[in-house]
Design a protein around this motif. Structure first.
Motif, PDB file in Angstrom:
ATOM      1  N   LEU A 111       0.834  -1.205   0.000  1.00 14.59           N
ATOM      2  CA  LEU A 111       0.000   0.000   0.000  1.00 14.59           C
ATOM      3  C   LEU A 111       0.869   1.255   0.000  1.00 14.59           C
ATOM      4  CD1 LEU A 111      -2.616  -1.095   2.672  1.00 14.59           C
ATOM      5  CD2 LEU A 111      -2.918  -1.064   0.203  1.00 14.59           C
ATOM      6  N   LEU A 112       0.266   2.367  -0.372  1.00 15.90           N
ATOM      7  CA  LEU A 112       0.941   3.657  -0.395  1.00 15.90           C
ATOM      8  C   LEU A 112       0.369   4.521   0.722  1.00 15.90           C
ATOM      9  CD1 LEU A 112       2.796   5.707  -1.897  1.00 15.90           C
ATOM     10  CD2 LEU A 112       0.788   6.327  -3.243  1.00 15.90           C
ATOM     11  N   ARG A 113       1.243   5.080   1.537  1.00 18.58           N
ATOM     12  CA  ARG A 113       0.792   5.975   2.608  1.00 18.58           C
ATOM     13  C   ARG A 113       0.607   7.365   2.022  1.00 18.58           C
ATOM     14  NH1 ARG A 113       3.208   9.238   7.030  1.00 18.58           N
ATOM     15  NH2 ARG A 113       1.739   9.175   8.764  1.00 18.58           N
ATOM     16  N   VAL A 114      -0.500   7.999   2.373  1.00 13.75           N
ATOM     17  CA  VAL A 114      -0.839   9.332   1.882  1.00 13.75           C
ATOM     18  C   VAL A 114      -1.014  10.247   3.089  1.00 13.75           C
ATOM     19  CG1 VAL A 114      -2.551  10.675   0.610  1.00 13.75           C
ATOM     20  CG2 VAL A 114      -1.983   8.363  -0.137  1.00 13.75           C
ATOM     21  N   VAL A 115      -0.438  11.448   3.002  1.00 16.15           N
ATOM     22  CA  VAL A 115      -0.582  12.437   4.068  1.00 16.15           C
ATOM     23  C   VAL A 115      -1.106  13.736   3.469  1.00 16.15           C
ATOM     24  CG1 VAL A 115       1.226  11.451   5.525  1.00 16.15           C
ATOM     25  CG2 VAL A 115       1.812  13.197   3.857  1.00 16.15           C
ATOM     26  N   ALA A 116      -1.706  14.560   4.309  1.00 13.29           N
ATOM     27  CA  ALA A 116      -2.159  15.885   3.889  1.00 13.29           C
ATOM     28  C   ALA A 116      -1.122  16.904   4.338  1.00 13.29           C
ATOM     29  CB  ALA A 116      -3.507  16.210   4.521  1.00 13.29           C
ATOM     30  N   HIS A 117      -0.729  17.772   3.412  1.00 16.16           N
ATOM     31  CA  HIS A 117       0.240  18.827   3.733  1.00 16.16           C
ATOM     32  C   HIS A 117      -0.177  20.085   2.987  1.00 16.16           C
ATOM     33  CE1 HIS A 117       3.995  20.674   4.868  1.00 16.16           C
ATOM     34  NE2 HIS A 117       4.228  20.978   3.598  1.00 16.16           N
ATOM     35  N   GLU A 118      -0.524  21.123   3.726  1.00 18.00           N
ATOM     36  CA  GLU A 118      -0.940  22.408   3.172  1.00 18.00           C
ATOM     37  C   GLU A 118      -2.053  22.252   2.136  1.00 18.00           C
ATOM     38  OE1 GLU A 118       2.528  24.471   1.803  1.00 18.00           O
ATOM     39  OE2 GLU A 118       3.390  24.572   3.810  1.00 18.00           O
ATOM     40  N   GLY A 119      -3.046  21.424   2.451  1.00 10.52           N
ATOM     41  CA  GLY A 119      -4.215  21.263   1.596  1.00 10.52           C
ATOM     42  C   GLY A 119      -4.027  20.340   0.408  1.00 10.52           C
ATOM     43  N   GLN A 120      -2.886  19.673   0.335  1.00  6.60           N
ATOM     44  CA  GLN A 120      -2.623  18.753  -0.766  1.00  6.60           C
ATOM     45  C   GLN A 120      -2.378  17.353  -0.239  1.00  6.60           C
ATOM     46  OE1 GLN A 120       0.791  20.465  -2.755  1.00  6.60           O
ATOM     47  NE2 GLN A 120      -0.536  21.554  -4.184  1.00  6.60           N
ATOM     48  N   LEU A 121      -2.753  16.367  -1.049  1.00  5.50           N
ATOM     49  CA  LEU A 121      -2.454  14.978  -0.720  1.00  5.50           C
ATOM     50  C   LEU A 121      -1.094  14.631  -1.307  1.00  5.50           C
ATOM     51  CD1 LEU A 121      -5.891  13.333  -1.523  1.00  5.50           C
ATOM     52  CD2 LEU A 121      -4.892  13.719   0.727  1.00  5.50           C
ATOM     53  N   LEU A 122      -0.226  14.122  -0.471  1.00  3.44           N
ATOM     54  CA  LEU A 122       1.118  13.763  -0.907  1.00  3.44           C
ATOM     55  C   LEU A 122       1.397  12.296  -0.617  1.00  3.44           C
ATOM     56  CD1 LEU A 122       3.109  16.812   0.517  1.00  3.44           C
ATOM     57  CD2 LEU A 122       2.227  16.529  -1.804  1.00  3.44           C
ATOM     58  N   ALA A 123       2.123  11.662  -1.519  1.00  2.00           N
ATOM     59  CA  ALA A 123       2.557  10.279  -1.310  1.00  2.00           C
ATOM     60  C   ALA A 123       3.710  10.291  -0.316  1.00  2.00           C
ATOM     61  CB  ALA A 123       2.998   9.659  -2.622  1.00  2.00           C
ATOM     62  N   ASP A 124       3.687   9.375   0.609  1.00  2.00           N
ATOM     63  CA  ASP A 124       4.747   9.232   1.606  1.00  2.00           C
ATOM     64  C   ASP A 124       5.362   7.850   1.419  1.00  2.00           C
ATOM     65  OD1 ASP A 124       6.409   9.433   3.777  1.00  2.00           O
ATOM     66  OD2 ASP A 124       4.816   9.324   5.277  1.00  2.00           O
ATOM     67  N   ASP A 125       6.228   7.732   0.423  1.00  2.00           N
ATOM     68  CA  ASP A 125       6.799   6.436   0.047  1.00  2.00           C
ATOM     69  C   ASP A 125       7.532   5.741   1.187  1.00  2.00           C
ATOM     70  OD1 ASP A 125       5.927   6.461  -2.645  1.00  2.00           O
ATOM     71  OD2 ASP A 125       7.541   7.858  -3.143  1.00  2.00           O
ATOM     72  N   ARG A 126       8.252   6.504   1.979  1.00  2.00           N
ATOM     73  CA  ARG A 126       9.025   5.897   3.070  1.00  2.00           C
ATOM     74  C   ARG A 126       8.270   5.845   4.392  1.00  2.00           C
ATOM     75  NH1 ARG A 126      14.306   8.739   3.761  1.00  2.00           N
ATOM     76  NH2 ARG A 126      13.059  10.590   3.376  1.00  2.00           N
ATOM     77  N   ALA A 127       7.043   6.369   4.400  1.00  2.00           N
ATOM     78  CA  ALA A 127       6.183   6.376   5.591  1.00  2.00           C
ATOM     79  C   ALA A 127       6.863   7.053   6.776  1.00  2.00           C
ATOM     80  CB  ALA A 127       5.732   4.967   5.941  1.00  2.00           C
ATOM     81  N   VAL A 128       7.477   8.213   6.514  1.00  2.00           N
ATOM     82  CA  VAL A 128       8.172   8.931   7.576  1.00  2.00           C
ATOM     83  C   VAL A 128       7.661  10.363   7.779  1.00  2.00           C
ATOM     84  CG1 VAL A 128      10.290   7.592   7.363  1.00  2.00           C
ATOM     85  CG2 VAL A 128      10.013   9.650   6.000  1.00  2.00           C
ATOM     86  N   ASN A 184      -0.555  12.824  -9.980  1.00  2.00           N
ATOM     87  CA  ASN A 184       0.627  12.940 -10.832  1.00  2.00           C
ATOM     88  C   ASN A 184       1.715  11.965 -10.407  1.00  2.00           C
ATOM     89  OD1 ASN A 184      -0.588  14.981 -12.288  1.00  2.00           O
ATOM     90  ND2 ASN A 184       0.402  16.617 -11.134  1.00  2.00           N
ATOM     91  N   ARG A 185       1.915  11.840  -9.112  1.00  2.00           N
ATOM     92  CA  ARG A 185       2.939  10.939  -8.582  1.00  2.00           C
ATOM     93  C   ARG A 185       2.592   9.486  -8.925  1.00  2.00           C
ATOM     94  NH1 ARG A 185       6.528   8.042  -7.358  1.00  2.00           N
ATOM     95  NH2 ARG A 185       7.523   7.849  -5.343  1.00  2.00           N
ATOM     96  N   LEU A 186       1.328   9.141  -8.793  1.00  2.01           N
ATOM     97  CA  LEU A 186       0.890   7.777  -9.084  1.00  2.01           C
ATOM     98  C   LEU A 186       0.997   7.487 -10.577  1.00  2.01           C
ATOM     99  CD1 LEU A 186      -0.202   5.219  -7.816  1.00  2.01           C
ATOM    100  CD2 LEU A 186      -2.492   6.091  -8.204  1.00  2.01           C
ATOM    101  N   LYS A 187       0.663   8.466 -11.416  1.00  3.40           N
ATOM    102  CA  LYS A 187       0.774   8.272 -12.872  1.00  3.40           C
ATOM    103  C   LYS A 187       2.231   8.059 -13.263  1.00  3.40           C
ATOM    104  CE  LYS A 187      -0.632  10.451 -17.234  1.00  3.40           C
ATOM    105  NZ  LYS A 187       0.342   9.787 -17.982  1.00  3.40           N
ATOM    106  N   THR A 188       3.134   8.827 -12.681  1.00  3.76           N
ATOM    107  CA  THR A 188       4.564   8.671 -12.947  1.00  3.76           C
ATOM    108  C   THR A 188       5.029   7.298 -12.496  1.00  3.76           C
ATOM    109  OG1 THR A 188       4.898  11.022 -12.630  1.00  3.76           O
ATOM    110  CG2 THR A 188       6.846   9.625 -12.487  1.00  3.76           C
ATOM    111  N   ARG A 189       4.570   6.860 -11.357  1.00  4.52           N
ATOM    112  CA  ARG A 189       4.962   5.560 -10.810  1.00  4.52           C
ATOM    113  C   ARG A 189       4.462   4.418 -11.696  1.00  4.52           C
ATOM    114  NH1 ARG A 189       3.809   3.958  -4.527  1.00  4.52           N
ATOM    115  NH2 ARG A 189       4.947   2.014  -4.536  1.00  4.52           N
ATOM    116  N   MET A 190       3.254   4.543 -12.249  1.00  6.47           N
ATOM    117  CA  MET A 190       2.705   3.478 -13.115  1.00  6.47           C
ATOM    118  C   MET A 190       3.366   3.483 -14.478  1.00  6.47           C
ATOM    119  SD  MET A 190      -1.339   3.132 -12.243  1.00  6.47           S
ATOM    120  CE  MET A 190      -1.790   4.790 -12.641  1.00  6.47           C
ATOM    121  N   ASP A 191       3.837   4.650 -14.957  1.00 11.15           N
ATOM    122  CA  ASP A 191       4.488   4.713 -16.260  1.00 11.15           C
ATOM    123  C   ASP A 191       5.862   4.062 -16.245  1.00 11.15           C
ATOM    124  OD1 ASP A 191       2.319   6.014 -17.310  1.00 11.15           O
ATOM    125  OD2 ASP A 191       3.213   8.006 -17.219  1.00 11.15           O
ATOM    126  N   ASN A 192       6.482   3.992 -15.085  1.00 13.46           N
ATOM    127  CA  ASN A 192       7.833   3.406 -14.979  1.00 13.46           C
ATOM    128  C   ASN A 192       7.794   1.937 -14.740  1.00 13.46           C
ATOM    129  OD1 ASN A 192       9.082   5.825 -15.402  1.00 13.46           O
ATOM    130  ND2 ASN A 192       9.113   6.338 -13.242  1.00 13.46           N
TER     131      ASN A 192
END
Length: 85
Positions: free
Chosen positions: A19-36, A77-85
């Motif tokens: 699974l991918l951890r997602v956090v909220a930062h300044e009103g945006q959803l960000l991927a937290d790949d390292r869960a830190v 955008n992050r998920l699309k980049t991750r799926m394209d690779n």
């Protein structure tokens, strides 16, 4: 022992590594790949289906305990980049 989390979109349990951890930062959803990143996190399968379902149902705001609408653009955008690779 393997850490297990639940996807906020499909509600299926999976190992934390699947699974991918997602956090909220300044009103945006960000991927937290390292869960830190600090703060509350929500877990989602790194697939377009689960991400779209979670955004459509508005579950990130509830899971992250924030009010208002969160911008899912950076996460998509992050998920699309991750799926394209």
């Amino acid at each position: 022992m393997v850490a297990v989390r639940t996807c906020v979109a499909c509600r299926k349990r999976a190992p934390r590594t699947a699974l991918l951890r997602v956090v909220a930062h300044e009103g945006q959803l960000l991927a937290d790949d390292r869960a830190v990143r600090p703060g509350r996190g929500a877990w989602v399968h790194p697939t377009a289906h689960c991400l779209n379902q979670a955004v459509a149902r508005g579950v990130f705001s509830r899971a992250l305990r924030v009010s208002g609408k969160l911008d899912a653009g950076p996460l998509e955008n992050r998920l699309k980049t991750r799926m394209d690779n």
